[in-house]
Design a protein around this motif. Structure first.
Motif, PDB file in Angstrom:
ATOM      1  N   TYR A 179       2.908 -20.832 -18.724  1.00 61.46           N
ATOM      2  CA  TYR A 179       2.544 -19.570 -18.098  1.00 61.46           C
ATOM      3  C   TYR A 179       2.164 -18.553 -19.174  1.00 61.46           C
ATOM      4  O   TYR A 179       2.722 -18.547 -20.272  1.00 61.46           O
ATOM      5  N   GLN A 180       1.214 -17.693 -18.808  1.00 54.38           N
ATOM      6  CA  GLN A 180       0.752 -16.617 -19.674  1.00 54.38           C
ATOM      7  C   GLN A 180       1.153 -15.301 -19.012  1.00 54.38           C
ATOM      8  O   GLN A 180       0.926 -15.114 -17.804  1.00 54.38           O
ATOM      9  N   GLN A 181       1.738 -14.399 -19.789  1.00 55.56           N
ATOM     10  CA  GLN A 181       2.160 -13.125 -19.218  1.00 55.56           C
ATOM     11  C   GLN A 181       1.678 -11.972 -20.084  1.00 55.56           C
ATOM     12  O   GLN A 181       1.982 -11.912 -21.277  1.00 55.56           O
ATOM     13  N   PHE A 182       0.938 -11.057 -19.455  1.00 51.53           N
ATOM     14  CA  PHE A 182       0.516  -9.827 -20.117  1.00 51.53           C
ATOM     15  C   PHE A 182       1.525  -8.734 -19.790  1.00 51.53           C
ATOM     16  O   PHE A 182       2.199  -8.781 -18.751  1.00 51.53           O
ATOM     17  N   PRO A 183       1.636  -7.727 -20.656  1.00 47.00           N
ATOM     18  CA  PRO A 183       2.608  -6.643 -20.425  1.00 47.00           C
ATOM     19  C   PRO A 183       2.425  -6.007 -19.054  1.00 47.00           C
ATOM     20  O   PRO A 183       1.309  -5.696 -18.641  1.00 47.00           O
ATOM     21  N   PHE A 240       2.733 -15.390  -9.141  1.00 43.26           N
ATOM     22  CA  PHE A 240       3.749 -14.364  -9.326  1.00 43.26           C
ATOM     23  C   PHE A 240       3.185 -12.979  -9.031  1.00 43.26           C
ATOM     24  O   PHE A 240       2.009 -12.694  -9.301  1.00 43.26           O
ATOM     25  N   GLY A 241       4.056 -12.117  -8.514  1.00 41.30           N
ATOM     26  CA  GLY A 241       3.740 -10.700  -8.442  1.00 41.30           C
ATOM     27  C   GLY A 241       3.989 -10.034  -9.782  1.00 41.30           C
ATOM     28  O   GLY A 241       4.456 -10.671 -10.730  1.00 41.30           O
ATOM     29  N   SER A 242       3.682  -8.736  -9.864  1.00 39.71           N
ATOM     30  CA  SER A 242       3.870  -8.003 -11.119  1.00 39.71           C
ATOM     31  C   SER A 242       5.312  -7.560 -11.325  1.00 39.71           C
ATOM     32  O   SER A 242       5.654  -7.072 -12.398  1.00 39.71           O
ATOM     33  N   GLY A 243       6.127  -7.721 -10.303  1.00 34.68           N
ATOM     34  CA  GLY A 243       7.547  -7.452 -10.451  1.00 34.68           C
ATOM     35  C   GLY A 243       7.963  -6.029 -10.131  1.00 34.68           C
ATOM     36  O   GLY A 243       7.148  -5.111 -10.030  1.00 34.68           O
ATOM     37  N   LYS A 256       2.729  -7.347 -16.204  1.00 33.21           N
ATOM     38  CA  LYS A 256       2.243  -8.288 -15.180  1.00 33.21           C
ATOM     39  C   LYS A 256       3.220  -9.446 -15.036  1.00 33.21           C
ATOM     40  O   LYS A 256       4.041  -9.706 -15.909  1.00 33.21           O
ATOM     41  N   GLY A 257       3.104 -10.148 -13.908  1.00 31.82           N
ATOM     42  CA  GLY A 257       3.899 -11.354 -13.741  1.00 31.82           C
ATOM     43  C   GLY A 257       3.257 -12.516 -14.482  1.00 31.82           C
ATOM     44  O   GLY A 257       2.090 -12.464 -14.852  1.00 31.82           O
ATOM     45  N   PRO A 258       4.024 -13.588 -14.707  1.00 29.26           N
ATOM     46  CA  PRO A 258       3.459 -14.770 -15.356  1.00 29.26           C
ATOM     47  C   PRO A 258       2.355 -15.380 -14.499  1.00 29.26           C
ATOM     48  O   PRO A 258       2.427 -15.355 -13.264  1.00 29.26           O
ATOM     49  N   SER A 288      -4.053 -12.644 -26.609  1.00 22.95           N
ATOM     50  CA  SER A 288      -2.812 -11.987 -27.025  1.00 22.95           C
ATOM     51  C   SER A 288      -1.949 -11.705 -25.797  1.00 22.95           C
ATOM     52  O   SER A 288      -2.342 -10.939 -24.910  1.00 22.95           O
ATOM     53  N   ALA A 289      -0.801 -12.338 -25.733  1.00 18.95           N
ATOM     54  CA  ALA A 289       0.075 -12.278 -24.567  1.00 18.95           C
ATOM     55  C   ALA A 289       1.360 -13.006 -24.934  1.00 18.95           C
ATOM     56  O   ALA A 289       1.501 -13.519 -26.038  1.00 18.95           O
ATOM     57  N   THR A 290       2.281 -13.058 -23.979  1.00 27.04           N
ATOM     58  CA  THR A 290       3.487 -13.869 -24.154  1.00 27.04           C
ATOM     59  C   THR A 290       3.314 -15.153 -23.350  1.00 27.04           C
ATOM     60  O   THR A 290       2.893 -15.117 -22.190  1.00 27.04           O
ATOM     61  N   TYR A 291       3.625 -16.262 -23.968  1.00 23.94           N
ATOM     62  CA  TYR A 291       3.473 -17.570 -23.338  1.00 23.94           C
ATOM     63  C   TYR A 291       4.840 -18.193 -23.117  1.00 23.94           C
ATOM     64  O   TYR A 291       5.703 -18.170 -23.996  1.00 23.94           O
ATOM     65  N   PHE A 292       5.016 -18.731 -21.914  1.00 18.61           N
ATOM     66  CA  PHE A 292       6.274 -19.378 -21.555  1.00 18.61           C
ATOM     67  C   PHE A 292       6.005 -20.828 -21.177  1.00 18.61           C
ATOM     68  O   PHE A 292       5.127 -21.106 -20.357  1.00 18.61           O
ATOM     69  N   CYS A 293       6.782 -21.744 -21.755  1.00 19.51           N
ATOM     70  CA  CYS A 293       6.800 -23.091 -21.224  1.00 19.51           C
ATOM     71  C   CYS A 293       7.880 -23.148 -20.158  1.00 19.51           C
ATOM     72  O   CYS A 293       8.758 -22.280 -20.094  1.00 19.51           O
ATOM     73  N   ALA A 294       7.790 -24.144 -19.314  1.00 21.54           N
ATOM     74  CA  ALA A 294       8.780 -24.303 -18.256  1.00 21.54           C
ATOM     75  C   ALA A 294       8.865 -25.777 -17.886  1.00 21.54           C
ATOM     76  O   ALA A 294       8.004 -26.584 -18.265  1.00 21.54           O
ATOM     77  N   ALA A 295       9.919 -26.111 -17.164  1.00 18.63           N
ATOM     78  CA  ALA A 295      10.095 -27.480 -16.706  1.00 18.63           C
ATOM     79  C   ALA A 295      10.797 -27.477 -15.366  1.00 18.63           C
ATOM     80  O   ALA A 295      11.601 -26.577 -15.077  1.00 18.63           O
ATOM     81  N   SER A 296      10.494 -28.463 -14.559  1.00 18.23           N
ATOM     82  CA  SER A 296      11.192 -28.604 -13.282  1.00 18.23           C
ATOM     83  C   SER A 296      11.047 -30.031 -12.795  1.00 18.23           C
ATOM     84  O   SER A 296      10.383 -30.862 -13.422  1.00 18.23           O
ATOM     85  N   ILE A 297      11.693 -30.286 -11.684  1.00 20.75           N
ATOM     86  CA  ILE A 297      11.599 -31.588 -11.040  1.00 20.75           C
ATOM     87  C   ILE A 297      10.620 -31.435  -9.893  1.00 20.75           C
ATOM     88  O   ILE A 297      10.898 -30.734  -8.923  1.00 20.75           O
ATOM     89  N   TRP A 298       9.467 -32.073  -9.996  1.00 21.41           N
ATOM     90  CA  TRP A 298       8.414 -31.910  -8.996  1.00 21.41           C
ATOM     91  C   TRP A 298       8.869 -32.426  -7.655  1.00 21.41           C
ATOM     92  O   TRP A 298       9.550 -33.437  -7.563  1.00 21.41           O
ATOM     93  N   GLY A 299       8.426 -31.712  -6.614  1.00 20.88           N
ATOM     94  CA  GLY A 299       8.751 -32.160  -5.267  1.00 20.88           C
ATOM     95  C   GLY A 299      10.163 -31.826  -4.869  1.00 20.88           C
ATOM     96  O   GLY A 299      10.678 -32.333  -3.883  1.00 20.88           O
ATOM     97  N   ASN A 300      10.780 -30.971  -5.642  1.00 23.84           N
ATOM     98  CA  ASN A 300      12.167 -30.574  -5.417  1.00 23.84           C
ATOM     99  C   ASN A 300      12.187 -29.058  -5.352  1.00 23.84           C
ATOM    100  O   ASN A 300      11.420 -28.396  -6.019  1.00 23.84           O
ATOM    101  N   THR A 301      13.057 -28.503  -4.575  1.00 26.26           N
ATOM    102  CA  THR A 301      13.137 -27.052  -4.551  1.00 26.26           C
ATOM    103  C   THR A 301      13.869 -26.511  -5.764  1.00 26.26           C
ATOM    104  O   THR A 301      14.136 -25.326  -5.849  1.00 26.26           O
ATOM    105  N   ASP A 302      14.205 -27.413  -6.698  1.00 26.48           N
ATOM    106  CA  ASP A 302      14.892 -26.964  -7.900  1.00 26.48           C
ATOM    107  C   ASP A 302      14.026 -25.978  -8.661  1.00 26.48           C
ATOM    108  O   ASP A 302      12.811 -26.012  -8.604  1.00 26.48           O
ATOM    109  N   LYS A 303      14.709 -25.114  -9.388  1.00 31.42           N
ATOM    110  CA  LYS A 303      14.011 -24.012 -10.009  1.00 31.42           C
ATOM    111  C   LYS A 303      13.228 -24.442 -11.238  1.00 31.42           C
ATOM    112  O   LYS A 303      13.507 -25.442 -11.863  1.00 31.42           O
ATOM    113  N   LEU A 304      12.244 -23.612 -11.581  1.00 29.52           N
ATOM    114  CA  LEU A 304      11.584 -23.709 -12.879  1.00 29.52           C
ATOM    115  C   LEU A 304      12.557 -23.197 -13.933  1.00 29.52           C
ATOM    116  O   LEU A 304      13.139 -22.127 -13.775  1.00 29.52           O
TER     117      LEU A 304
END
Lengths: 115, 113
Positions: free
Chosen positions: B36-40, A106-109, B42-44, B85-101
């Motif tokens: 995913y881990q995201q700091f203020p 990901f980019g920083s947005g 920054k992107g995940p 210390s950060a924000t953590y996101f879980c995610a799910a998708s269908i592997w091998g598919n262009t479907d979104k996270l």
């Protein structure tokens, strides 16, 4: 550069203005995604490109949103007639792999504020 | 069907402790579960990911536990550090598919010295 680059970093728009957000993916990356992240929320999918082909645009919230990647590298997300509810961080992500969400960078947005 | 539910919303842990974040999903077609881990400002950033053919995956201090029958998965951070210390996101998708996270709503982790 080594990572996904997005510009501008911040954008303030008056309601009704058009905006264009740029994404430079990692060189050679085939897949490119746009996500929208509202404050305090997880990212939400907007659209997906494989090279220059836009294979999925099901997440675009309205016909005011338009994305392109004409040469399969740089991508632009355009929002016409911006509304306050469009205020969010717009994230771009790329992957060297086609047709997969695996190993996204990901980019920083771009933080868009619509007044 | 597409939702991923994440808890807790925030978590405070002392340095050296174990941080545990939980996620649950409904769509049994999901077969790729990244964290995913995201700091203020920054992107995940991808932290660790698992597929449902294994029940656990460990990378350093980070472990994913996966319970296919319960449709739940969790992130364990051992020996938590202030730098975690950060924000953590879980995610799910269908592997091998262009479907979104599909992302969870996030957990803000604060680790105090």
């Amino acid at each position: 550069g080594a990572g996904v680059s997005q510009s501008p970093r911040y954008k303030v728009a008056k309601r009704g203005q058009d905006v264009a957000l740029r994404c430079d993916p990692i060189s050679g990356h085939v897949s490119l995604f746009w996500y929208q992240q509202a404050l305090g929320q997880g990212p939400e999918f907007l659209t997906y490109f494989q090279n220059e082909a836009q294979l999925d645009k099901s997440g675009l919230p309205s016909d005011r949103f338009f994305a392109e990647r004409p040469e399969g590298s740089v991508s632009t997300l355009k929002i016409q007639r911006t509304q306050q509810e469009d205020s969010a961080v717009y994230l771009c992500a790329s992957s060297q792999y086609p047709a997969t969400n695996e190993k996204l960078f990901f980019g920083s947005g771009t933080q868009l504020s619509v007044l | 069907q597409q939702q991923v539910k994440q808890s807790p919303q925030s978590l405070i842990v002392q340095k050296g402790g174990i941080s545990i974040i939980n996620c649950a999903y409904e769509n049994t077609a999901f077969d790729y579960f990244p964290w995913y881990q995201q700091f203020p400002g920054k992107g995940p950033a991808l932290l660790i990911a698992i597929r449902p053919d294994v029940s656990e995956k460990k990378e350093g201090r980070f472990t994913i536990s996966f319970n296919k029958s319960a449709k739940q998965f969790s992130l364990h951070i051992m020996d938590s550090q202030p730098g975690d210390s950060a924000t953590y996101f879980c995610a799910a998708s269908i592997w091998g598919n262009t479907d979104k996270l599909i992302f969870g709503t996030g957990t803000r982790l604060q680790v105090f010295p």
